[in-house]
Design a protein around this motif. Structure first.
Motif, mmCIF file in Angstrom:
data_model
loop_
_atom_site.group_PDB
_atom_site.id
_atom_site.type_symbol
_atom_site.label_atom_id
_atom_site.label_comp_id
_atom_site.label_asym_id
_atom_site.label_seq_id
_atom_site.Cartn_x
_atom_site.Cartn_y
_atom_site.Cartn_z
ATOM 1 N N ALA A 245 0.841 -1.194 0.000
ATOM 2 C CA ALA A 245 0.000 0.000 0.000
ATOM 3 C C ALA A 245 0.876 1.245 0.000
ATOM 4 O O ALA A 245 2.022 1.219 0.463
ATOM 5 N N THR A 246 0.334 2.335 -0.510
ATOM 6 C CA THR A 246 1.100 3.578 -0.636
ATOM 7 C C THR A 246 0.292 4.762 -0.138
ATOM 8 O O THR A 246 -0.937 4.692 0.006
ATOM 9 N N THR A 247 0.983 5.857 0.117
ATOM 10 C CA THR A 247 0.320 7.132 0.384
ATOM 11 C C THR A 247 0.558 8.053 -0.799
ATOM 12 O O THR A 247 1.606 7.985 -1.449
ATOM 13 N N GLU A 248 -0.415 8.903 -1.071
ATOM 14 C CA GLU A 248 -0.345 9.799 -2.224
ATOM 15 C C GLU A 248 -0.921 11.162 -1.856
ATOM 16 O O GLU A 248 -1.671 11.300 -0.885
ATOM 17 N N GLU A 249 -0.595 12.136 -2.679
ATOM 18 C CA GLU A 249 -1.234 13.439 -2.566
ATOM 19 C C GLU A 249 -2.633 13.357 -3.181
ATOM 20 O O GLU A 249 -2.812 12.743 -4.238
ATOM 21 N N PRO A 250 -3.624 13.955 -2.572
ATOM 22 C CA PRO A 250 -4.957 13.966 -3.171
ATOM 23 C C PRO A 250 -5.056 14.980 -4.305
ATOM 24 O O PRO A 250 -4.182 15.842 -4.461
ATOM 25 N N VAL A 251 -6.096 14.861 -5.084
ATOM 26 C CA VAL A 251 -6.455 15.859 -6.094
ATOM 27 C C VAL A 251 -7.544 16.734 -5.485
ATOM 28 O O VAL A 251 -8.401 16.240 -4.740
ATOM 29 N N SER A 252 -7.542 18.035 -5.774
ATOM 30 C CA SER A 252 -8.523 18.913 -5.131
ATOM 31 C C SER A 252 -9.072 19.941 -6.110
ATOM 32 O O SER A 252 -8.496 20.199 -7.172
ATOM 33 N N PHE A 253 -10.209 20.514 -5.710
ATOM 34 C CA PHE A 253 -10.835 21.584 -6.486
ATOM 35 C C PHE A 253 -11.564 22.518 -5.532
ATOM 36 O O PHE A 253 -12.230 22.068 -4.593
ATOM 37 N N ASP A 254 -11.436 23.821 -5.773
ATOM 38 C CA ASP A 254 -12.103 24.834 -4.945
ATOM 39 C C ASP A 254 -13.451 25.197 -5.546
ATOM 40 O O ASP A 254 -13.548 25.522 -6.741
ATOM 41 N N TYR A 255 -14.485 25.155 -4.699
ATOM 42 C CA TYR A 255 -15.846 25.426 -5.166
ATOM 43 C C TYR A 255 -16.612 26.198 -4.103
ATOM 44 O O TYR A 255 -16.901 25.685 -3.023
ATOM 45 N N ARG A 256 -16.883 27.465 -4.390
ATOM 46 C CA ARG A 256 -17.738 28.302 -3.540
ATOM 47 C C ARG A 256 -17.299 28.278 -2.068
ATOM 48 O O ARG A 256 -18.115 28.062 -1.168
ATOM 49 N N GLY A 257 -16.020 28.474 -1.819
ATOM 50 C CA GLY A 257 -15.515 28.507 -0.450
ATOM 51 C C GLY A 257 -15.197 27.153 0.140
ATOM 52 O O GLY A 257 -14.838 27.060 1.316
ATOM 53 N N HIS A 258 -15.331 26.089 -0.658
ATOM 54 C CA HIS A 258 -15.045 24.736 -0.202
ATOM 55 C C HIS A 258 -13.938 24.137 -1.065
ATOM 56 O O HIS A 258 -13.875 24.401 -2.262
ATOM 57 N N THR A 259 -13.083 23.345 -0.461
ATOM 58 C CA THR A 259 -12.061 22.612 -1.203
ATOM 59 C C THR A 259 -12.331 21.130 -1.028
ATOM 60 O O THR A 259 -12.319 20.628 0.103
ATOM 61 N N VAL A 260 -12.614 20.456 -2.130
ATOM 62 C CA VAL A 260 -12.941 19.033 -2.088
ATOM 63 C C VAL A 260 -11.729 18.233 -2.526
ATOM 64 O O VAL A 260 -11.072 18.563 -3.526
ATOM 65 N N PHE A 261 -11.425 17.156 -1.788
ATOM 66 C CA PHE A 261 -10.278 16.292 -2.054
ATOM 67 C C PHE A 261 -10.756 14.908 -2.483
ATOM 68 O O PHE A 261 -11.699 14.364 -1.897
#
Length: 582
Positions: A245-261
């Motif tokens: 198993a590995t650890t990774e950086e998430p992908v994110s996007f900013d939407y109306r004051g929220h950042t979703v990962f």
């Protein structure tokens, strides 16, 4: 707070928090209990992607517990067997079972508890039994004939006394309990430290007696699968020993004051972000929550995002920056018209030409036991007589007193996926069915690659601070149902429980990720609680609306840090999800 898809897992996680464990300890203990309590939805031979927030690090991480294709799993090998799609059941569809490694990595790096302590609840329930869910009984009923005729090792495990266990009866798996008890014993004999025991447990699973039993079963047995043929497996001891198993950086996007990962595009997670990118230029508030305009727009955005998933996602070089680029999404947004699209329209990020897989074209429901047990690949709901969806996958969310948060979606290795390995008490998963047997696609089968999974946990910040861990079972529907929930919070003004309870909908316009890989252009599923006037207007706009039971779509759960409080909510559909906390 703990919220999940089965009350025993939520109670287990809460008991860990009550005894001083952190969110990571609680999630691991709950995850192993889910294997016993919801065996028709996940198992030890499956996989788990995890999103987490570490309060100490002030950072979001991805733990990838998704195994890879065996070294012998080539397109040529499947062609030699006369197959144009990977079977949905049986040994050929197995990838390296990654759930154990994923949970161990989470526990080792961020947890505090010892192996024996986090496995104790699962061992107890496997040894002494759990109450049989109606959906477990229904699933075993559906595959009883296959078990008795073709998979006798599964019949021995899941048909105690030669009969389907009735709802409410007690069902145990003493062989699985013995497997986990032996892993604990070998780990404790190998080391006196927590870290040493976890390392020893991983070695036992991927190089010790567990790996040996898996490799022998795969190499020396052959079973009928969903292709109609009888096949052995491709997974070897070297495949297991070579994976971790590995650890990774998430992908994110900013939407109306929220950042979703989300996870990377080896999973479908970024399709959630693409939908947000498309909707970012739309005034959903003016349309009104769950109006015809609202449902139509969200559905059409999903069609565009999922078309890109088909063309671009996989364990490969994926042009994510281009797919999330504002200019790209402005051009894509213009494709959303007043009527339902019946076309699959991937885009060309950075001028690159998309390439779609050639669909088998099947609209016939898959045989019992194949695919992910949520919705038939032909789009026909697998329902109980009362209209409830018979199964999904699993999910658990946790937030602890220190502010650590976890969102995990364990799946695969469900009891109907593959014959039980009698020495271990569990079966292998079938995630390789998500590969395409066509050259040149990001999700083409190749040795050592991860399948483009549908498993998709979610995490979000609000105004830059950790806010929400959430997710749902549901295969291709996960990043539609989760999006609907998120939009209900942001645009509908609902609280966590209201957003989960709200009428749900999803499209089946795009190719299924599961055998036999069919699609249903224009089909839109809605719960019958959606306003009949909205349904009529959606049909007028060209959507092929199929109305499902009032509480039939989605199995969301969520935990939140909000306004100085910890909050949680779980899904009422199926009467087994549960949220708890103090």
């Amino acid at each position: 707070m703990v919220a999940g898809t089965h009350w025993l897992a939520s109670a287990t996680g809460m008991s860990v928090l009550e005894r001083g464990g952190n969110a990571f300890d609680a999630a691991v203990a709950a995850g192993f209990v889910l294997q016993v309590a919801e065996p028709h939805l996940n198992g030890p031979g499956g996989e788990v992607p995890i999103l987490l927030w570490s309060e100490a690090e002030q950072k979001t991480h991805v733990v990838c517990g998704q195994g890879v294709a065996p070294a012998a799993a080539t397109i040529e090998r499947f062609r030699e067997l006369g197959l144009d799609v990977v079977p949905g059941t049986g040994l050929l569809a197995a990838t390296v079972p990654g759930a154990f490694g994923g949970w161990m990595l989470l526990l080792e790096r961020w947890g505090t508890w010892r192996l024996a302590d986090v496995l104790a609840p699962a061992i107890h329930y496997a040894e002494h039994g759990v109450p049989v869910l109606e959906r477990v009984s229904a699933t075993i009923t559906a595959v009883e004939g296959m078990f008795t005729a073709d998979w006798p090792t599964s019949a021995a495990t899941w048909l105690p006394g030669g009969r389907v266990p009735e709802p409410g009866s007690r069902l145990a798996n003493p062989v699985l309990a013995a497997t986990y008890r032996r892993i604990v014993a070998e780990a404790e004999a190998a080391s006196g430290t927590r870290e040493g025991q976890l390392a020893a447990a991983r070695h036992t699973w991927y190089e010790g007696f567990v790996a040996e039993a898996i490799a022998e079963f795969s190499a020396t047995t052959a079973w009928r699968d969903s292709s109609g043929g009888v096949h052995g497996g491709l997974l070897t001891g070297d495949d297991l020993a070579g994976w971790s198993a590995t650890t990774e950086e998430p992908v994110s996007f900013d939407y109306r004051g929220h950042t979703v990962f989300k996870t990377g595009p080896w999973g479908q997670g970024p399709v959630f972000l693409q939908q947000l990118a498309l909707l970012d230029g739309v005034n959903l508030d003016a349309m009104g929550y769950l109006s015809a305009d609202y449902v139509h727009t969200v559905t059409e955005a999903a069609k565009l995002a999922f078309a890109d998933r088909e063309a671009w996602y996989g364990d490969a070089d994926v042009p994510l920056a281009g797919l999330l680029d504002p200019a790209y999404n402005a051009a894509r947004r213009a494709l959303i018209g007043p009527r339902a699209s019946l076309d699959l329209l991937p885009g060309s990020p950075g001028g690159r030409e998309p390439r779609l897989p050639v669909l088998p074209g099947s609209k016939v429901p898959a045989p019992e036991g194949v695919g992910e047990p949520t919705v038939d690949t032909a789009g026909l709901e697998r329902t109980l007589p009362d209209g409830q969806v018979r199964g999904d996958t699993c999910h658990v969310d946790v937030v602890d007193r220190w502010g650590n948060m976890v969102s995990a979606t364990p799946s695969g290795g469900w009891l109907q996926s593959s014959p039980t390995i009698p020495a271990l008490g569990f079966c292998l998963g079938t995630r390789a069915q998500m590969f395409w047997l066509q050259e040149g696609l990001p999700s083409s089968l190749r040795p050592g690659a991860r399948p483009r999974t549908t498993l998709s946990p979610s995490f979000a910040l609000k105004d830059g601070r950790p806010w929400l861990a959430f997710g749902t079972p549901g295969g291709d529907q996960q990043d539609q149902w989760s999006l609907n929930f998120f939009l209900a919070l942001v645009h509908g003004g609902l609280n966590l429980q209201e957003a989960i309870d709200a009428p749900m909908f999803h499209s089946e316009h795009f190719p299924s990720s599961f055998f036999p890989r069919g699609s249903r252009p224009g089909v839109l599923h809605v719960e019958e609680r959606l306003d009949p006037g909205v349904v009529a207007e959606l049909r007028r706009r060209g959507h092929e609306v199929e109305v499902q039971g009032p509480w039939s779509l989605g199995r969301l759960s969520a935990v939140a840090r909000d306004g100085g409080f910890l909050k949680a909510a779980a899904n009422p559909r199926g009467a087994q999800g549960y949220a708890a906390g103090r």
